[in-house]
Design a protein around this motif. Structure first.
Motif, mmCIF file in Angstrom:
data_model
loop_
_atom_site.group_PDB
_atom_site.id
_atom_site.type_symbol
_atom_site.label_atom_id
_atom_site.label_comp_id
_atom_site.label_asym_id
_atom_site.label_seq_id
_atom_site.Cartn_x
_atom_site.Cartn_y
_atom_site.Cartn_z
ATOM 1 N N ALA A 140 0.845 -1.193 0.000
ATOM 2 C CA ALA A 140 0.000 0.000 0.000
ATOM 3 C C ALA A 140 0.881 1.245 0.000
ATOM 4 C CB ALA A 140 -0.903 -0.017 1.232
ATOM 5 N N THR A 141 0.260 2.390 -0.240
ATOM 6 C CA THR A 141 0.969 3.666 -0.251
ATOM 7 C C THR A 141 0.962 4.261 1.155
ATOM 8 O OG1 THR A 141 0.241 4.074 -2.524
ATOM 9 C CG2 THR A 141 1.060 5.963 -1.284
ATOM 10 N N LEU A 142 2.120 4.706 1.633
ATOM 11 C CA LEU A 142 2.195 5.337 2.946
ATOM 12 C C LEU A 142 1.877 6.826 2.800
ATOM 13 C CD1 LEU A 142 5.339 3.678 4.578
ATOM 14 C CD2 LEU A 142 2.923 3.082 4.833
ATOM 15 N N LEU A 143 0.904 7.285 3.563
ATOM 16 C CA LEU A 143 0.423 8.657 3.447
ATOM 17 C C LEU A 143 0.498 9.387 4.780
ATOM 18 C CD1 LEU A 143 -2.848 7.952 1.404
ATOM 19 C CD2 LEU A 143 -0.669 8.764 0.486
ATOM 20 N N LYS A 144 1.103 10.566 4.773
ATOM 21 C CA LYS A 144 1.051 11.471 5.923
ATOM 22 C C LYS A 144 0.075 12.621 5.649
ATOM 23 C CE LYS A 144 3.601 12.270 9.142
ATOM 24 N NZ LYS A 144 3.446 12.216 10.613
ATOM 25 N N SER A 145 -0.230 12.811 4.383
ATOM 26 C CA SER A 145 -1.257 13.764 3.975
ATOM 27 C C SER A 145 -2.016 13.148 2.813
ATOM 28 C CB SER A 145 -0.643 15.108 3.573
ATOM 29 O OG SER A 145 0.237 14.942 2.476
ATOM 30 N N LEU A 146 -3.281 13.506 2.674
ATOM 31 C CA LEU A 146 -4.102 12.866 1.642
ATOM 32 C C LEU A 146 -5.265 13.750 1.252
ATOM 33 C CD1 LEU A 146 -6.852 11.063 3.168
ATOM 34 C CD2 LEU A 146 -4.784 10.669 4.491
ATOM 35 N N ASN A 147 -5.801 13.476 0.076
ATOM 36 C CA ASN A 147 -7.035 14.090 -0.395
ATOM 37 C C ASN A 147 -8.144 13.052 -0.334
ATOM 38 O OD1 ASN A 147 -5.811 16.549 -0.960
ATOM 39 N ND2 ASN A 147 -5.381 16.013 -3.090
ATOM 40 N N ALA A 148 -9.351 13.494 -0.023
ATOM 41 C CA ALA A 148 -10.460 12.548 0.098
ATOM 42 C C ALA A 148 -11.780 13.249 -0.155
ATOM 43 C CB ALA A 148 -10.462 11.915 1.487
ATOM 44 N N ASP A 149 -12.757 12.469 -0.637
ATOM 45 C CA ASP A 149 -14.144 12.921 -0.685
ATOM 46 C C ASP A 149 -14.804 12.493 0.614
ATOM 47 O OD1 ASP A 149 -14.255 14.119 -3.249
ATOM 48 O OD2 ASP A 149 -14.316 12.140 -4.174
ATOM 49 N N VAL A 150 -15.506 13.414 1.272
ATOM 50 C CA VAL A 150 -16.161 13.081 2.531
ATOM 51 C C VAL A 150 -17.625 13.476 2.494
ATOM 52 C CG1 VAL A 150 -14.057 13.284 3.915
ATOM 53 C CG2 VAL A 150 -15.546 15.286 3.631
ATOM 54 N N CYS A 151 -18.411 12.729 3.234
ATOM 55 C CA CYS A 151 -19.802 13.097 3.511
ATOM 56 C C CYS A 151 -19.847 13.492 4.976
ATOM 57 C CB CYS A 151 -20.743 11.925 3.229
ATOM 58 S SG CYS A 151 -22.476 12.290 3.603
ATOM 59 N N TRP A 152 -20.182 14.756 5.246
ATOM 60 C CA TRP A 152 -20.196 15.238 6.628
ATOM 61 C C TRP A 152 -21.457 14.722 7.307
ATOM 62 C CZ3 TRP A 152 -16.213 16.876 9.141
ATOM 63 C CH2 TRP A 152 -16.375 17.448 10.407
ATOM 64 N N MET A 153 -21.292 14.000 8.422
ATOM 65 C CA MET A 153 -22.387 13.268 9.041
ATOM 66 C C MET A 153 -22.786 13.807 10.405
ATOM 67 S SD MET A 153 -20.753 9.569 8.017
ATOM 68 C CE MET A 153 -22.100 8.527 8.528
ATOM 69 N N SER A 154 -22.220 14.927 10.797
ATOM 70 C CA SER A 154 -22.467 15.459 12.132
ATOM 71 C C SER A 154 -23.407 16.654 12.088
ATOM 72 C CB SER A 154 -21.142 15.868 12.782
ATOM 73 O OG SER A 154 -21.366 16.512 14.018
ATOM 74 N N ASP A 155 -24.224 16.787 13.146
ATOM 75 C CA ASP A 155 -25.062 17.970 13.284
ATOM 76 C C ASP A 155 -24.207 19.207 13.551
ATOM 77 O OD1 ASP A 155 -27.549 16.628 12.981
ATOM 78 O OD2 ASP A 155 -27.379 15.889 15.035
ATOM 79 N N GLU A 156 -23.032 18.986 14.125
ATOM 80 C CA GLU A 156 -22.111 20.096 14.380
ATOM 81 C C GLU A 156 -21.305 20.380 13.128
ATOM 82 O OE1 GLU A 156 -21.667 21.980 17.113
ATOM 83 O OE2 GLU A 156 -23.380 20.986 18.061
ATOM 84 N N PRO A 157 -21.257 21.640 12.670
ATOM 85 C CA PRO A 157 -20.471 21.963 11.475
ATOM 86 C C PRO A 157 -18.988 21.706 11.701
ATOM 87 C CG PRO A 157 -21.960 23.768 12.080
ATOM 88 C CD PRO A 157 -21.961 22.812 13.224
ATOM 89 N N LEU A 158 -18.278 21.547 10.601
ATOM 90 C CA LEU A 158 -16.827 21.370 10.672
ATOM 91 C C LEU A 158 -16.179 22.615 11.287
ATOM 92 C CD1 LEU A 158 -14.018 20.198 9.903
ATOM 93 C CD2 LEU A 158 -14.359 21.234 7.649
ATOM 94 N N ASP A 159 -15.296 22.379 12.241
ATOM 95 C CA ASP A 159 -14.479 23.430 12.820
ATOM 96 C C ASP A 159 -13.031 23.004 12.650
ATOM 97 O OD1 ASP A 159 -13.074 25.253 14.319
ATOM 98 O OD2 ASP A 159 -14.446 25.227 16.033
ATOM 99 N N GLN A 160 -12.323 23.659 11.743
ATOM 100 C CA GLN A 160 -10.965 23.236 11.424
ATOM 101 C C GLN A 160 -9.995 23.432 12.577
ATOM 102 O OE1 GLN A 160 -11.276 24.817 6.906
ATOM 103 N NE2 GLN A 160 -9.282 23.983 7.423
ATOM 104 N N ARG A 161 -10.439 24.111 13.625
ATOM 105 C CA ARG A 161 -9.592 24.247 14.807
ATOM 106 C C ARG A 161 -9.704 23.033 15.728
ATOM 107 N NH1 ARG A 161 -12.221 29.679 16.865
ATOM 108 N NH2 ARG A 161 -14.015 28.330 16.370
ATOM 109 N N ARG A 162 -10.743 22.230 15.534
ATOM 110 C CA ARG A 162 -10.949 21.070 16.401
ATOM 111 C C ARG A 162 -10.059 19.911 15.983
ATOM 112 N NH1 ARG A 162 -17.129 20.546 18.386
ATOM 113 N NH2 ARG A 162 -16.067 19.100 19.768
ATOM 114 N N LYS A 163 -9.843 19.018 16.942
ATOM 115 C CA LYS A 163 -9.020 17.849 16.688
ATOM 116 C C LYS A 163 -9.924 16.654 16.398
ATOM 117 C CE LYS A 163 -5.175 19.336 19.605
ATOM 118 N NZ LYS A 163 -4.326 19.006 20.776
ATOM 119 N N TYR A 164 -9.503 15.832 15.444
ATOM 120 C CA TYR A 164 -10.262 14.653 15.066
ATOM 121 C C TYR A 164 -9.346 13.430 15.068
ATOM 122 C CZ TYR A 164 -13.671 18.084 13.453
ATOM 123 O OH TYR A 164 -14.563 19.120 13.388
ATOM 124 N N TRP A 165 -9.971 12.287 15.241
ATOM 125 C CA TRP A 165 -9.284 11.009 15.033
ATOM 126 C C TRP A 165 -9.682 10.486 13.661
ATOM 127 C CZ3 TRP A 165 -5.644 9.630 18.369
ATOM 128 C CH2 TRP A 165 -5.739 10.045 19.697
#
Length: 440
Positions: free
Chosen positions: A333-358
């Motif tokens: 497989a390809t080792l990635l530290k950064s990546l591009n992706a298509d996402v479907c946002w599934m949360s009632d809370e809007p994206l906050d780019q300051r927040r941390k995610y797993w």
């Protein structure tokens, strides 16, 4: 799937007759009723289930008619409101094939549940309610937004077969001209998406027209019934021929009372096949390994293929743990530290780019940061444009950076190692489902 639960058959080719499909579309298009009709007419309902539906206080049919939607709408809130909220799975079989159906919600706020049901589907039935589409004076048809959204998700998830079920034909007296206008409008929209394998079919789920039995009222339609169509769809699993991918779920040791050392790596083969003596690479560390033995509850095997849950023993003593990937040495497989992706946002809370995610990718979980929103997809026009945030049900192309490298593939190549979810670090809620796009 729990690696200890080895329920996969020794020969997964035995599953070649299994078709996984979902129903999708807008609110009240008749998804639950269609599934109930399929099960009822194909003798897939037990007598006690039929009796319980007949006596239900939430029955929405007149007289003694059975409300078939109750078969999948099992939650009290679903029955009270007459809507589907959660994903309901049902199994049935005909003499020609076995089926697993996922009944998914039509409401926009439950689109995330539709994504869940669609993630493992081979086919999708997009229902269109003929009484709800807008017939324009210029001869065109305006499709509902959820029809477009679910079709877009089916395209992003690369579901192979699209069945367009034009439902409730009884409400328009089985008018062929209206049916053809709707099919034409859907084909035009599908072409803008890039969907190719589309099969339209007119039917009435409530009356049973063209579901299991052909209807004289649809005499102008010369194609198969819905069940005949589902029985004939091919399911070609390219993952059998893909490079070997084995996310490690658990490291198994002996019970401590044996002199013979035993260290096995448990998990499910997500792509390809493996045999004793094969050369592997441990990712992301890059260590080389050789398969010593392949063990299941039935004992040792010389080989195993995608879909099987196994324990792999290696000749080498290596540091391998949960979250690592064992891959074919010839095509890692390809080792990635950064990546591009298509996402479907599934949360009632809007994206906050300051927040941390797993990011949860296979069996690996690591910290992730959304570095940019590249574009937001307009469901109606299929055009992409800039955005400074994401809200519930938005579909977007984003850039991510991860704390630890991911051993990944493009979703277009291998679904299992090309998909991920994002989890809010504080609430532990799943906020997005994503598909990795390499070279995008």
């Amino acid at each position: 799937m729990n690696a200890l639960d080895n329920t996969q058959p020794a020969n997964p080719d035995a599953l070649s007759g299994l078709l996984r499909f979902i129903t999708a579309g807008s609110v009240d298009d008749g998804k639950s009723t269609l599934i109930g009709r399929l099960l009822f007419d194909s003798k897939g309902i037990f007598a006690d289930q039929l009796d319980a539906m007949s006596r239900s206080k939430h029955k929405r049919t007149v007289g003694d008619a059975v409300d078939l939607s109750l078969l999948t709408d099992g939650l009290e809130a679903e029955r009270e409101q007459g809507i589907t909220i959660d994903v309901a799975y049902r199994y049935f079989a005909t003499p020609k094939r076995k089926f697993i159906i996922a009944d998914t919600p039509g409401h926009e706020q439950y689109t995330r549940n539709m994504v869940t049901g669609a993630s493992t589907a081979d086919a999708v039935i997009i229902l269109i309610d003929v009484s709800k589409v807008k017939l324009r004076e210029d001869g065109g048809v305006d499709l509902l937004i959820q029809t477009k959204r679910h079709s877009t998700i089916a395209h992003l998830l690369q579901i192979e077969h699209i069945v367009v079920a034009v439902n409730k034909m009884d409400l328009i007296d089985y008018d062929q001209a209206i049916y053809e206008r709707i099919v034409k409008a859907y084909r035009e929209f599908a072409a803008s998406l890039g969907l190719k394998d589309i099969t339209p079919i007119p039917l009435s789920a409530l009356s049973g027209d063209n579901v299991v039995s052909a209807s004289e009222k649809l005499g102008w339609y010369q194609g198969p019934t819905l069940i005949e169509l589902l029985e004939s769809l091919s399911v070609y699993d390219e993952s059998h021929h893909a490079p070997f991918r084995f996310p490690v779920q658990l490291v198994a040791r002996h019970n401590g009372h044996e002199a013979k050392d035993f260290r096995g790596y448990m998990g499910r083969i997500e792509a390809g096949k493996v045999s004793v003596g094969d050369k592997l690479v441990v990712q992301p560390s890059g260590q080389s390994a050789t398969v010593k033995d392949i063990v299941t509850l039935e004992g040792s095997h010389q080989s195993a293929v995608v879909g099987q849950s196994v324990t792999l023993l290696l000749n080498e003593h290596l540091d391998v743990s949960r979250g690592d990937l064992l891959a074919g040495a010839d095509r890692p497989a390809t080792l990635l530290k950064s990546l591009n992706a298509d996402v479907c946002w599934m949360s009632d809370e809007p994206l906050d780019q300051r927040r941390k995610y797993w990011i949860k990718h296979g069996t690996k979980q690591t910290a992730a940061k959304i570095t940019a929103i590249e574009s937001l997809l307009d469901i109606n026009t299929q055009q992409r444009h800039g955005a400074d945030g994401l809200k519930l049900n938005d579909i977007a192309r984003i850039s991510l950076s991860v704390q630890q490298p991911l051993a990944a593939d493009a979703y277009a190549d291998i679904r299992a190692t090309g998909a991920f979810i994002l989890i809010d670090e504080v609430t532990h809620q799943t906020v997005a489902a994503g598909m990795i796009r390499l070279g995008a």
